[in-house]
Design a protein around this motif. Structure first.
Motif, mmCIF file in Angstrom:
data_model
loop_
_atom_site.group_PDB
_atom_site.id
_atom_site.type_symbol
_atom_site.label_atom_id
_atom_site.label_comp_id
_atom_site.label_asym_id
_atom_site.label_seq_id
_atom_site.Cartn_x
_atom_site.Cartn_y
_atom_site.Cartn_z
ATOM 1 N N THR A 144 0.592 -1.259 -0.156
ATOM 2 C CA THR A 144 -0.269 -0.069 -0.001
ATOM 3 C C THR A 144 0.756 1.319 0.440
ATOM 4 O OG1 THR A 144 -0.308 0.021 2.381
ATOM 5 C CG2 THR A 144 -1.621 -1.449 1.334
ATOM 6 N N ASP A 220 -12.723 6.334 -4.386
ATOM 7 C CA ASP A 220 -12.261 5.879 -3.404
ATOM 8 C C ASP A 220 -12.087 4.777 -2.831
ATOM 9 O OD1 ASP A 220 -13.530 4.409 -5.300
ATOM 10 O OD2 ASP A 220 -15.580 3.690 -4.224
ATOM 11 N N SER A 221 -11.476 3.725 -3.839
ATOM 12 C CA SER A 221 -10.812 3.112 -3.940
ATOM 13 C C SER A 221 -8.823 3.336 -3.179
ATOM 14 C CB SER A 221 -10.075 1.636 -4.617
ATOM 15 O OG SER A 221 -9.342 3.032 -5.979
ATOM 16 N N ASP A 224 -9.962 5.390 0.713
ATOM 17 C CA ASP A 224 -9.964 4.197 1.744
ATOM 18 C C ASP A 224 -8.560 3.975 2.137
ATOM 19 O OD1 ASP A 224 -12.259 3.624 1.245
ATOM 20 O OD2 ASP A 224 -12.636 2.164 0.122
ATOM 21 N N VAL A 225 -7.678 3.245 1.188
ATOM 22 C CA VAL A 225 -6.817 2.568 1.878
ATOM 23 C C VAL A 225 -5.436 4.216 3.065
ATOM 24 C CG1 VAL A 225 -4.227 2.444 0.640
ATOM 25 C CG2 VAL A 225 -5.818 1.664 0.582
ATOM 26 N N ARG A 227 -7.705 5.855 4.604
ATOM 27 C CA ARG A 227 -7.784 6.868 5.591
ATOM 28 C C ARG A 227 -7.664 5.224 6.661
ATOM 29 N NH1 ARG A 227 -13.306 7.648 3.078
ATOM 30 N NH2 ARG A 227 -13.668 6.027 2.536
ATOM 31 N N THR A 228 -7.376 4.292 5.866
ATOM 32 C CA THR A 228 -7.408 2.853 6.726
ATOM 33 C C THR A 228 -5.506 2.719 7.588
ATOM 34 O OG1 THR A 228 -8.836 2.088 5.954
ATOM 35 C CG2 THR A 228 -7.119 0.263 7.395
ATOM 36 N N VAL A 229 -4.515 3.537 6.076
ATOM 37 C CA VAL A 229 -3.318 3.153 6.492
ATOM 38 C C VAL A 229 -2.923 4.445 6.725
ATOM 39 C CG1 VAL A 229 -1.194 2.115 5.854
ATOM 40 C CG2 VAL A 229 -3.494 1.030 5.222
ATOM 41 N N TYR A 230 -2.808 5.396 6.157
ATOM 42 C CA TYR A 230 -2.389 6.577 6.270
ATOM 43 C C TYR A 230 -3.231 7.891 6.743
ATOM 44 C CZ TYR A 230 0.811 3.135 3.838
ATOM 45 O OH TYR A 230 1.469 2.664 3.263
ATOM 46 N N PRO A 231 -3.577 7.668 7.843
ATOM 47 C CA PRO A 231 -4.209 8.733 8.065
ATOM 48 C C PRO A 231 -3.843 9.947 8.522
ATOM 49 C CG PRO A 231 -3.729 8.169 10.104
ATOM 50 C CD PRO A 231 -3.416 6.576 9.435
#
Length: 256
Positions: A144, A220-221, A224-225, A227-231
């Motif tokens: 990612t 959105d794809s 999604d990454v 928000r989940t992995v790199y806030p």
């Protein structure tokens, strides 16, 4: 007596003829070694220059494969992040200004990207006029991480553009980013080119064309990454938009 004088003249110093011949052969051998070393060094320098030029058109790993005589087999990549950039009003600008002025704008834009690309794990796939296509995650998969690399590059471009582009207020940049699977491979033999294929390319392009000048739009794809992995990547929801060839898609703005 004449023979001795003549040999001394040819080979220098005292000593018999056989010693002088051996001495000259030794000197010749050393001269040859020095010449071989010099030419080898020059060859390696030229090869390095050639590789540097090829690296502008092909990824370094692909250059190594081609140099070794290996075939570059097309690959599928599960997650690649693509970034498209564009100056929407560049065509109208060219129509209003002399060609040399337009060339200056493109030179400034190229200098901006050239200064930034080396700071991130990205590859410039292509650029045509004022438009750039940049990827991360090919030809070496990086999980990612490609999302962070491309988003960070996009932020750097948007931050630096106003100070590096003399006409930025008149010609702002817009950026579109999308992440997904795609295929990649080398096309052509005389003029090989590293190409990317798949719907991921199309959607990334649409993220740019459906975007707004001065902003970075994410699919959105990618969001999604992020928000989940790199806030640390700050996002703002844009909402649902109609995307040509993809229907309704939820998109986001990346803050910079």
């Amino acid at each position: 007596m004449e023979v001795v004088k003549w040999s001394n003249y040819l080979y220098g110093g005292n000593g018999n003829l056989a010693e002088k011949i051996l001495w000259r052969l030794s000197q010749h051998s050393e001269d040859l070694e020095e010449e071989v070393l010099r030419r080898t060094t020059n060859l390696l320098d030229e090869r390095a220059k050639c590789d540097a030029i090829l690296a502008r058109f092909l990824p370094s790993s692909v250059v190594r494969q081609l140099r070794s005589g290996s075939n570059v087999i097309p690959e599928m990549f599960e997650l690649v992040t693509l970034m498209f950039t564009d100056m929407p009003d560049f065509g109208a600008y060219v129509a209003r200004h002399p060609p040399l002025r337009a060339t200056t704008v493109l030179a400034e834009l190229d200098m901006l990207f050239h200064a930034l690309l080396s700071q991130y794990a990205v590859y410039r796939v292509e650029n045509i006029s004022d438009s750039y296509m940049i990827a991360s995650g090919v030809p070496v998969a990086n999980g990612t991480q490609n999302v962070l690399e491309i988003c960070s590059l996009a932020q750097a471009v948007m931050r630096r553009a106003p100070e590096k582009l003399s006409v930025y207020q008149e010609l702002p940049i817009k950026v579109g980013i999308h992440s997904g699977p795609l295929a990649a491979g080398v096309i052509g033999t005389k003029k090989p080119k590293y190409c990317l294929f798949g719907n991921t390319v199309n959607i990334a392009s649409r993220m740019c064309s459906h975007g707004i000048s001065g902003r970075i739009q994410l699919s959105d794809s990618t969001a999604d990454v992020a928000r989940t992995v790199y806030p640390q990547l700050m996002l703002e929801e844009r909402g649902w938009i109609a995307v040509k060839g993809a229907g309704e898609m939820q998109t986001f703005w990346l803050q910079f």
